[in-house]
Write an enzyme that holds these catalytic residues in place. Structure first.
Site, short mmCIF file in Angstrom:
data_model
loop_
_atom_site.label_atom_id
_atom_site.label_comp_id
_atom_site.label_asym_id
_atom_site.label_seq_id
_atom_site.Cartn_x
_atom_site.Cartn_y
_atom_site.Cartn_z
N ALA A 50 47.55 -7.76 -3.98
CA ALA A 50 47.01 -6.62 -3.22
C ALA A 50 47.71 -5.49 -3.62
O ALA A 50 49.02 -5.23 -3.67
CB ALA A 50 47.29 -6.80 -1.56
N CYS A 132 48.28 -15.92 2.24
CA CYS A 132 49.31 -14.74 2.43
C CYS A 132 49.97 -14.84 3.39
O CYS A 132 49.67 -15.24 4.58
CB CYS A 132 48.09 -13.38 2.71
C1 LIG Z 1 52.59 -7.58 -4.15
C2 LIG Z 1 51.68 -8.41 -4.02
C3 LIG Z 1 50.57 -8.80 -3.05
C4 LIG Z 1 49.84 -10.11 -3.31
N1 LIG Z 1 48.47 -10.10 -2.74
C5 LIG Z 1 48.09 -11.28 -2.65
C6 LIG Z 1 46.56 -11.38 -2.15
O1 LIG Z 1 46.09 -10.21 -2.04
N2 LIG Z 1 45.85 -12.55 -2.03
C7 LIG Z 1 46.79 -13.75 -2.30
O2 LIG Z 1 46.08 -14.84 -2.24
N3 LIG Z 1 47.98 -13.67 -2.85
C8 LIG Z 1 48.63 -12.55 -2.85
N4 LIG Z 1 49.92 -12.24 -3.26
C9 LIG Z 1 50.51 -13.71 -3.75
C10 LIG Z 1 50.06 -14.00 -5.26
O3 LIG Z 1 49.14 -14.13 -5.49
C11 LIG Z 1 51.02 -15.14 -5.80
O4 LIG Z 1 50.86 -16.36 -5.05
C12 LIG Z 1 52.55 -14.96 -5.55
O5 LIG Z 1 53.12 -13.67 -5.90
C13 LIG Z 1 53.20 -16.15 -6.26
O6 LIG Z 1 53.04 -15.87 -7.61
P1 LIG Z 1 54.04 -15.34 -8.92
O7 LIG Z 1 55.51 -15.80 -8.40
O8 LIG Z 1 53.60 -15.45 -10.03
O9 LIG Z 1 54.05 -13.86 -8.31
C14 LIG Z 1 50.54 -11.18 -3.44
C15 LIG Z 1 51.69 -11.09 -4.03
C16 LIG Z 1 52.40 -9.98 -4.11
C17 LIG Z 1 53.80 -9.84 -4.76
#
Ligand SMILES: Cc1cc2nc3c(=O)[nH]c(=O)nc-3n(C[C@H](O)[C@H](O)[C@H](O)COP(=O)(O)O)c2cc1C
Length: 357
Positions: A50, A132
């Protein structure tokens, strides 16, 4: 698997032989993922974020090449009711085939209506958010709160699957907390209900983003279902992608925060998994041109005021990467004049540092 040398490693993916038999060669695994009639050309996906994975950013990532990009979470009821700023999040652009629109909600009727709208607007894949952790989402019993009531979670999944003809996927976490690690149960039931792919962030809801993602725990989900399983959490480069795939046995990886400032990262990791070197990382004026295009796309999409604010975090990440001097950085991040920002971008991005791979 092919091994070479005195301390043999697989010649494709460099996994040392002593780790066998658990280790599997990633290179010779299936590198495409099939969702109904859609072939996702690489197993490296962009996570929904998001405020970050908006249309301008997804288009940029797609221009380098990504297996799949996922929209920001779109609140289902707000979308159907056309609350300001909601429908833009579901807008589709370049790379339609490889874009999933993510829906969130707690009410089957709104979820089904929103799914139907998203399909009618041309989306080819719908993803359901059950991961989320944000309090404002879980307090409304959406997002990862649905892991506390799998019957209710299933009623939403069934409603969405019944409302559309396009593939429906699910993104969730390992469970609510250490006492409720039910991702495998949810995945099994989701598959029975018609979900065609599942992404697991290797943390519980109560961990939020703390600690490290547990890729090994994702293996239980992989073993529970026959649909593709995607591992997510803390994957930031080729090495972590390989490790996550090896530990989880997943079919692909999804990258979130690691791509900030590096929109080529999916393509770079995919090339590495395929045993190829990647030479598409822009540097110097190419990097400055890419950043200017991203900046302009954000202004065009949101209008100059909102666009200027939304793009600021991306500009900061790009400048972190090349270590732009702080005075110049501050000038760019505080300027409200697009002409000034566009004039300063070449200086800030092309003249300093170099992009670390
Ligand atoms: C700023 C931010 C916004 C996120 N928004 C969503 C979202 O809208 N929907 C969702 O399923 N996960 C959301 N996530 C989670 C990410 O999709 C992901 O699962 C999480 O960051 C772990 O992956 P990473 O370590 O590669 O960042 C969000 C994460 C962050 C940091």
């Amino acid at each position: 698997m092919l091994f070479r040398g005195q301390n043999p490693t697989c010649e494709h993916c460099n996994i040392p032989a002593p780790r066998l038999p658990e280790a599997k060669c990633i290179r010779i695994r299936q590198l495409t993922i099939q969702l109904a009639d859609i072939t996702l050309g690489s197993p490296v996906f962009l996570a929904p974020m998001a405020g970050i994975t908006d249309l301008p950013f997804r288009n940029l990532v797609q221009s380098f090449g990504g297996g799949l990009v996922v929209s920001e979470m779109v609140a289902s009821q707000e979308m159907v009711q056309a609350k300001p700023g909601t429908r833009e999040r579901a807008e589709l652009g370049f790379g339609l085939e490889n874009t999933a629109v993510q829906l969130a909600g707690r009410d089957a009727l709104w979820m089904a209506k929103a799914a139907h709208m998203v399909e009618a607007s041309g989306a080819r894949i719908i993803d359901i958010n059950m991961g989320c952790p944000a309090k404002k989402v879980t307090n409304g019993y959406s997002g990862s709160a649905l892991m506390k009531d799998l019957d209710h979670a299933l009623s939403l999944i069934e409603a969405v699957v019944a409302a559309v003809k396009i593939p429906v996927t699910l993104k969730t976490r390992l469970g609510w907390d250490d006492n409720l690690l039910n991702a495998a149960d949810l995945a099994r039931r989701a598959e029975e209900a018609g979900v065609q792919m599942i992404t697991i962030h290797g943390r519980t809801r109560c961990q939020f983003y703390k600690g490290s993602a547990d890729w090994q725990a994702i293996a239980a989900v992989k073993q529970a279902v026959s649909i593709p399983v995607i591992a997510n959490g803390d994957i930031v480069d080729l090495a972590s992608a390989r490790k996550a795939l090896r530990q989880s046995g997943a079919d692909g990886v999804m990258v979130g925060r690691g791509i900030q400032g590096r929109p080529w990262l999916l393509a770079e990791i995919a090339a590495g998994l395929d045993g190829r070197s990647y030479d598409g990382i822009p540097a110097g004026t190419d990097l400055a041109d890419m950043v200017a295009r991203h900046y302009q796309a954000a202004l065009d999409f949101y209008g100059p005021d909102l666009g200027g604010r939304v793009i600021r975090k991306h500009l900061g990440w790009y400048m972190d990467l090349v270590e732009t001097p702080s005075a110049l950085r501050k000038e760019i991040l505080t300027s409200k004049s697009p002409a000034t920002v566009l004039r300063l971008i070449p200086k800030a991005l092309a003249e300093y540092g170099s992009v670390a791979a």
